[in-house]
Design an enzyme around this catalytic site. Structure first.
Site, PDB file in Angstrom:
ATOM      1  N   TYR A 360     -21.189 -41.283  24.299  1.00 39.08           N
ATOM      2  CA  TYR A 360     -21.803 -41.817  23.078  1.00 39.08           C
ATOM      3  C   TYR A 360     -21.081 -41.222  21.875  1.00 39.08           C
ATOM      4  CZ  TYR A 360     -25.786 -43.120  20.003  1.00 39.08           C
ATOM      5  OH  TYR A 360     -26.595 -43.651  19.028  1.00 39.08           O
ATOM      6  N   CYS A 361     -20.557 -42.086  20.980  1.00 43.43           N
ATOM      7  CA  CYS A 361     -19.918 -41.672  19.737  1.00 43.43           C
ATOM      8  C   CYS A 361     -18.763 -40.697  20.018  1.00 43.43           C
ATOM      9  CB  CYS A 361     -20.966 -41.079  18.800  1.00 43.43           C
ATOM     10  SG  CYS A 361     -20.385 -40.800  17.107  1.00 43.43           S
ATOM     11  N   ILE A 362     -18.809 -39.497  19.456  1.00 42.30           N
ATOM     12  CA  ILE A 362     -17.733 -38.535  19.662  1.00 42.30           C
ATOM     13  C   ILE A 362     -17.657 -38.086  21.118  1.00 42.30           C
ATOM     14  CG2 ILE A 362     -19.122 -36.517  19.063  1.00 42.30           C
ATOM     15  CD1 ILE A 362     -16.736 -35.309  17.742  1.00 42.30           C
ATOM     16  N   GLY A 364     -17.804 -40.162  23.475  1.00 48.13           N
ATOM     17  CA  GLY A 364     -16.923 -41.162  24.036  1.00 48.13           C
ATOM     18  C   GLY A 364     -15.459 -40.879  23.747  1.00 48.13           C
TER      19      GLY A 364
END
Length: 623
Positions: A360-362, A364
């Site tokens: 998720y987000c960073i 990822g």
């Protein structure tokens, strides 16, 4: 406040006769400092005198320095004044700016006349036929009925809205011919000024706050003063009732056990709720700049609970909140102690040869680098990957680009050198400024003018429950992503001695973007389809960075899919099919097809990794 706007208009109107064309460089290629520095000596003195005496800039400076909110509201007022000065100076050589100011004056006068005419009609018991004045639309700041029915407040509101639109339009026009970064910075700080100058933020011009003060006999003002004093003492604006929530008490309630702990993470294994479960487990890696429980807030919107109910064996990374002693933790340490070590533990507990993973987000971004490193090593421990609102190509990074120029990064690195970490408040301030009306000014009105306690809202609690960032790892991340965009250049980055090439990632991938995401623009997240070597299913969710992801089945929202290949995100969107509901159902079907047969769920922990604490663990509680 009207005086401030009027003085600004007068300054713009009186500048039409100025001529700034006699310069070595074209006007539009010069910075404001170069402009004033290269003017003739008399011109410099005259310009400096204007800036010193101008009632608008002087009013702004006096208002802000006399306002205690400057100590709790993270607006960079120096940058705001710079943006205003830039618009002013760049308009000096454009006669059209004076005409625009005249038009604004006419619109202000017309809106005032209409407001008083309608008030007169109502006084005589006649319903006005309608008005051409601009409306506040869905602006919550002007929800009180007085903003429409009272001619004084309506005139004030319309003047503010007209002047705001005019100033932002002027900023856009004066930014033509400058680079994208400067244009974005100019627009951002003009919007910060416009938001901060709302008449709803002053007691004398906020009818709802005045009514509340009269209803309570002044008690609301006393409460507001106490709230402000407490915030000044703490050095930050209170956005939520922090006593109303706590992970493990009424947040992060999915049952499970911590089955592994190292200096960077706790690994949580969640209890199954079905008699059988898919043989391939799922590892979730949230961003380490936030607490993991955004994915396990309340039972009704918990992604963890949903996945477990679908028969998936779920493991969650809970990142540690680092302190100064961890300043030398590197990005390679995050990879080693994060996805690599966690995947080893999960495979030992479950007996699975490979596992699925989601970032998720960073989280990822870390996952993408890890997968590229594993591809180079021909290590197939991961079977399929999911990326939620995650960037790999940082060419376009949304509104956060305002905070990512060279000067800002130098300041961040200096702060980290002094402390050993980046304070979570710095990141929180950045994200709050991106939605200042909702996350900052609405709380100023609620806490100080209305005298109310901050709201008890779980999402705001999570938003304020940030984590610090290790100096070495965060400095490496900022330089290689936002600053230099090295992830998209094959071989530019080396991790643990191996060159990184995202094109080597060939496992099946599911990627989600959010339509209104101001942190990870959906069309930037789409570029994963061009960077990875394997098949990527891209799905676009409605709403923003958080609401677009935390959208369980049965609620509102929509998502778009496109089975065909597309060369650009615009081409993909044009041919995409809209589906009502949550994208979780689409992802569950995709994940099911890649999670193997169902069997009895694995035991919680193992002899090598016995349970050591109940979920949500201890790292998530660290402040």
């Amino acid at each position: 406040m009207l005086g401030v706007w009027v003085s600004w208009v007068e300054a713009m109107s009186g500048s039409a006769g100025w001529n700034w064309t006699n310069h070595a460089k074209p006007w539009w290629q010069m910075t404001t400092d170069q402009l004033s520095g290269s003017a003739p000596g008399g011109g410099v003195a005259q310009l400096s005198d204007m800036l010193a005496k101008d009632p608008f800039l002087r009013s702004v400076d006096q208002m802000w320095n006399a306002n205690p909110l400057r100590d709790v509201v993270p607006v960079d007022w120096a940058e705001v004044v710079r943006a205003l000065r830039t618009v002013w100076l760049r308009s000096l050589n454009q006669p059209g700016a004076a005409m625009a100011a005249v038009e604004l004056n006419a619109n202000l006068l017309r809106s005032a006349v209409e407001a008083w005419n309608e008030a007169g009609l109502r006084w005589w018991g006649m319903e006005p036929a309608g008005s051409s004045a601009p409306a506040a639309g869905g602006d919550k700041r002007f929800a009180a009925p007085e903003w429409h029915a009272n001619p004084v407040y309506r005139t004030l509101k319309e003047a503010y809205l007209l002047a705001s639109d005019w100033l932002l339009k002027q900023g856009a026009e004066q930014a033509e011919g400058v680079d994208e970064a400067e244009r974005r910075r100019l627009d951002f700080h003009l919007r910060q000024f416009v938001d901060a100058m709302s008449p709803a933020l002053l007691l004398a011009s906020n009818p709802a706050a005045l009514r509340r003060a009269m209803e309570t006999g002044g008690a609301s003002l006393a409460n507001g003063a106490r709230n402000l004093a407490a915030d000044l003492k703490n050095g930050r604006l209170s956005m939520v009732d922090s006593s109303a929530f706590a992970p493990g008490r009424n947040l992060a309630l999915s049952p499970g056990k911590v089955v592994h702990r190292n200096r960077l993470l706790e690994l949580i294994q969640y209890e199954p709720t079905t008699e059988t479960a898919h043989r391939t487990p799922l590892l979730i890696m949230p961003p380490w700049i936030n607490k993991f429980y955004i994915l396990d807030m309340q039972p009704k919107n918990s992604m963890v609970r949903h996945l477990v109910s679908q028969g998936f064996t779920v493991f969650m990374v809970s990142w540690k909140n680092p302190d100064a002693s961890m300043e030398d933790i590197s990005f390679e340490d995050y990879m080693d102690l994060g996805p690599l070590e966690a995947s080893d533990v999960i495979r030992e507990i479950t007996g699975a040869k490979s596992i699925n993973v989601m970032g998720y987000c960073i989280g990822g971004t870390l996952l993408a680098l890890t997968l590229a490193w594993l591809a180079r090593k021909r290590d197939n421990r991961f079977n399929a990957a999911t990326f939620m609102v995650s960037l790999q190509d940082f060419t376009r990074v949304g509104d956060t680009a305002v905070f990512m120029d060279e000067t800002a990064m130098d300041l961040v690195e200096q702060q980290m050198m002094e402390r050993g970490y980046l304070d979570s408040r710095e990141m929180s301030n950045m994200f709050n400024l991106l939605r200042s009306n909702d996350l900052i000014w609405a709380n100023v009105v609620n806490n100080y003018l209305m005298g109310e306690k901050p709201p008890a809202f779980d999402l705001l609690y999570w938003n304020s429950d940030g984590t610090r960032m290790c100096r070495a790892a965060h400095a490496w991340y900022l330089r290689n992503t936002y600053k230099e965009n090295n992830l998209v250049v094959p071989g530019k980055i080396e991790l643990k001695g191996e060159p990184i090439d995202l094109g080597r990632i060939e496992l099946d991938t599911y990627a989600v973007g959010a339509e209104k995401d101001h942190i990870v623009p959906w069309d930037a997240a789409w570029h994963i389809t061009q960077l990875f070597g394997g098949k990527v299913r891209y799905v676009l969710a409605s709403s923003g960075h958080i609401a677009g992801i935390i959208n369980p089945p049965g609620g509102k929202g929509a998502y778009w899919t496109n089975e065909a290949q597309a060369a650009t995100p615009e081409e993909w969107r044009k041919a995409a099919t809209k589906h009502d509901g949550s994208w979780w159902t689409d992802w569950s079907a995709w994940l099911t097809a890649r999670s193997g047969e169902r069997d009895r769920p694995p035991a919680t922990g193992s002899a090598a990794h016995p349970p050591i604490a109940d979920a949500p663990g201890t790292y998530v509680l660290e402040k």
